[in-house]
Design an enzyme around this catalytic site. Sequence first.
Site, mmCIF file in Angstrom:
data_model
loop_
_atom_site.group_PDB
_atom_site.id
_atom_site.type_symbol
_atom_site.label_atom_id
_atom_site.label_comp_id
_atom_site.label_asym_id
_atom_site.label_seq_id
_atom_site.Cartn_x
_atom_site.Cartn_y
_atom_site.Cartn_z
ATOM 1 N N ASN A 11 0.859 -1.180 0.000
ATOM 2 C CA ASN A 11 0.000 0.000 0.000
ATOM 3 C C ASN A 11 0.901 1.238 0.000
ATOM 4 O O ASN A 11 1.525 1.554 1.007
ATOM 5 C CB ASN A 11 -0.883 -0.044 1.263
ATOM 6 C CG ASN A 11 -1.703 1.206 1.444
ATOM 7 O OD1 ASN A 11 -1.816 2.037 0.539
ATOM 8 N ND2 ASN A 11 -2.301 1.355 2.626
ATOM 9 N N TRP A 12 0.951 1.912 -1.135
ATOM 10 C CA TRP A 12 1.875 3.051 -1.268
ATOM 11 C C TRP A 12 1.328 4.335 -0.643
ATOM 12 O O TRP A 12 2.040 5.350 -0.591
ATOM 13 C CB TRP A 12 2.203 3.300 -2.757
ATOM 14 C CG TRP A 12 3.052 2.222 -3.371
ATOM 15 C CD1 TRP A 12 3.467 1.053 -2.785
ATOM 16 C CD2 TRP A 12 3.605 2.222 -4.700
ATOM 17 N NE1 TRP A 12 4.226 0.322 -3.665
ATOM 18 C CE2 TRP A 12 4.328 1.017 -4.848
ATOM 19 C CE3 TRP A 12 3.545 3.108 -5.780
ATOM 20 C CZ2 TRP A 12 4.989 0.686 -6.031
ATOM 21 C CZ3 TRP A 12 4.205 2.780 -6.950
ATOM 22 C CH2 TRP A 12 4.927 1.581 -7.076
ATOM 23 N N LYS A 13 0.073 4.312 -0.240
ATOM 24 C CA LYS A 13 -0.553 5.486 0.396
ATOM 25 C C LYS A 13 -0.330 6.741 -0.468
ATOM 26 O O LYS A 13 -0.311 6.642 -1.691
ATOM 27 C CB LYS A 13 -0.018 5.658 1.831
ATOM 28 C CG LYS A 13 -0.159 4.364 2.635
ATOM 29 C CD LYS A 13 0.056 4.537 4.112
ATOM 30 C CE LYS A 13 -0.125 3.196 4.805
ATOM 31 N NZ LYS A 13 -0.041 3.257 6.248
ATOM 32 N N HIS A 97 -9.479 1.177 4.907
ATOM 33 C CA HIS A 97 -8.201 1.303 5.626
ATOM 34 C C HIS A 97 -8.395 2.209 6.843
ATOM 35 O O HIS A 97 -9.185 3.157 6.796
ATOM 36 C CB HIS A 97 -7.140 1.884 4.680
ATOM 37 C CG HIS A 97 -5.764 1.840 5.267
ATOM 38 N ND1 HIS A 97 -5.331 2.786 6.164
ATOM 39 C CD2 HIS A 97 -4.754 0.951 5.122
ATOM 40 C CE1 HIS A 97 -4.093 2.477 6.543
ATOM 41 N NE2 HIS A 97 -3.718 1.373 5.922
ATOM 42 N N GLU A 99 -6.753 4.572 7.994
ATOM 43 C CA GLU A 99 -6.551 6.009 7.733
ATOM 44 C C GLU A 99 -7.801 6.610 7.096
ATOM 45 O O GLU A 99 -8.125 7.777 7.337
ATOM 46 C CB GLU A 99 -5.306 6.208 6.859
ATOM 47 C CG GLU A 99 -4.037 5.985 7.675
ATOM 48 C CD GLU A 99 -2.869 5.410 6.899
ATOM 49 O OE1 GLU A 99 -2.873 5.460 5.656
ATOM 50 O OE2 GLU A 99 -1.937 4.899 7.545
ATOM 51 N N GLU A 169 -5.370 -5.074 10.476
ATOM 52 C CA GLU A 169 -4.330 -4.070 10.721
ATOM 53 C C GLU A 169 -4.610 -3.370 12.052
ATOM 54 O O GLU A 169 -5.411 -2.421 12.100
ATOM 55 C CB GLU A 169 -4.338 -3.041 9.586
ATOM 56 C CG GLU A 169 -4.039 -3.653 8.242
ATOM 57 C CD GLU A 169 -3.417 -2.634 7.294
ATOM 58 O OE1 GLU A 169 -2.361 -2.933 6.734
ATOM 59 O OE2 GLU A 169 -3.976 -1.533 7.141
ATOM 60 N N GLY A 175 2.580 2.026 10.865
ATOM 61 C CA GLY A 175 3.553 3.107 10.734
ATOM 62 C C GLY A 175 4.247 3.474 12.035
ATOM 63 O O GLY A 175 4.890 4.508 12.127
ATOM 64 N N SER A 215 3.509 -2.371 10.275
ATOM 65 C CA SER A 215 4.959 -2.454 10.461
ATOM 66 C C SER A 215 5.551 -3.805 10.050
ATOM 67 O O SER A 215 6.454 -4.321 10.710
ATOM 68 C CB SER A 215 5.333 -2.104 11.911
ATOM 69 O OG SER A 215 4.938 -0.773 12.198
ATOM 70 N N GLY A 236 2.852 -1.226 4.275
ATOM 71 C CA GLY A 236 2.851 0.201 3.954
ATOM 72 C C GLY A 236 4.261 0.686 3.681
ATOM 73 O O GLY A 236 4.817 0.520 2.593
ATOM 74 N N GLY A 237 4.882 1.279 4.709
ATOM 75 C CA GLY A 237 6.207 1.898 4.575
ATOM 76 C C GLY A 237 7.230 1.030 3.846
ATOM 77 O O GLY A 237 7.953 1.524 2.964
#
Length: 253
Positions: A11-13, A97, A99, A169, A175, A215, A236-237
């Site tokens: 997931n590149w957000k 998600h 967010e 999640e 993150g 993470s 993600g990251g």
Amino acid sequence: MTNRRPLIAGNWKMFKTCPEAVETAGQLVKLLSMTTDIDVMIAPPFTALAQVSDVVRGSCVSLSAQNLFWEAQGAFTGEISPAMLVSAGCKYVIIGHSERRQYFNETDETVNRRIKAAFDNDLIPVMCVGESEKERESKNTFSVLDKQLKMGLEDFSSDDLKRLVIAYEPVWAIGTGKTATSEQAQEVHKFLRSVLEKSFGNILAKSIRILYGGSVKPNNIAELMAMPDVDGALVGGASLDPETFSKIVHFRE
Ligand code: PGA
């Protein structure tokens, strides 16, 4: 033994311009050129989908969007329809998600509508659920997840849900560098599968892939994947760098 094929999702957000996305996807395709035994998808921002689709065509990497709107078309400024995503080359779409829930008022009801729109357009929804730190500390993890899952999947039949992917999640692990332990992830994944079994039967519950997200890194993926109910990861990251992400995809090596 299960026959659930692992899925590693990136997931590149809200990261990467079009040229950056094309560059990253190109490197990833090269790094994963020998990968055959696992499903891989990446979710770039909307603006880069069509270009990244050209880059990943014919490779083991599938394309996903990070959200959709449920209407087919109309005066909905700023929204993106399911058919637009399909025409840009998407196979998957991430829905609900944390967010989106936290910053954009996403609710279990809107998650439900988006999942329906995804199915109606042959997109595979990756439905995200997860508890906050406060909810975990007050021992409400299971009741929160039970509600998110039941309301998000309200009015679907087991037949509708065959292609569904779920991502657990925990909000406190996204993150933050704090990963759930593999035992904590397994405990929740097993619980989610039991909720699915009660609502939709054993066959569906056993076939649905449940990803862990929060993470995930090259150094913790193998331990997580060793758990019987963990079928993949939503990253993600660590998905932004192709070398790092490819190490996660190649967790067996
Ligand atoms: P993270 O994000 O890997 O950076 O924790 C996961 C996600 O939000 O999907």
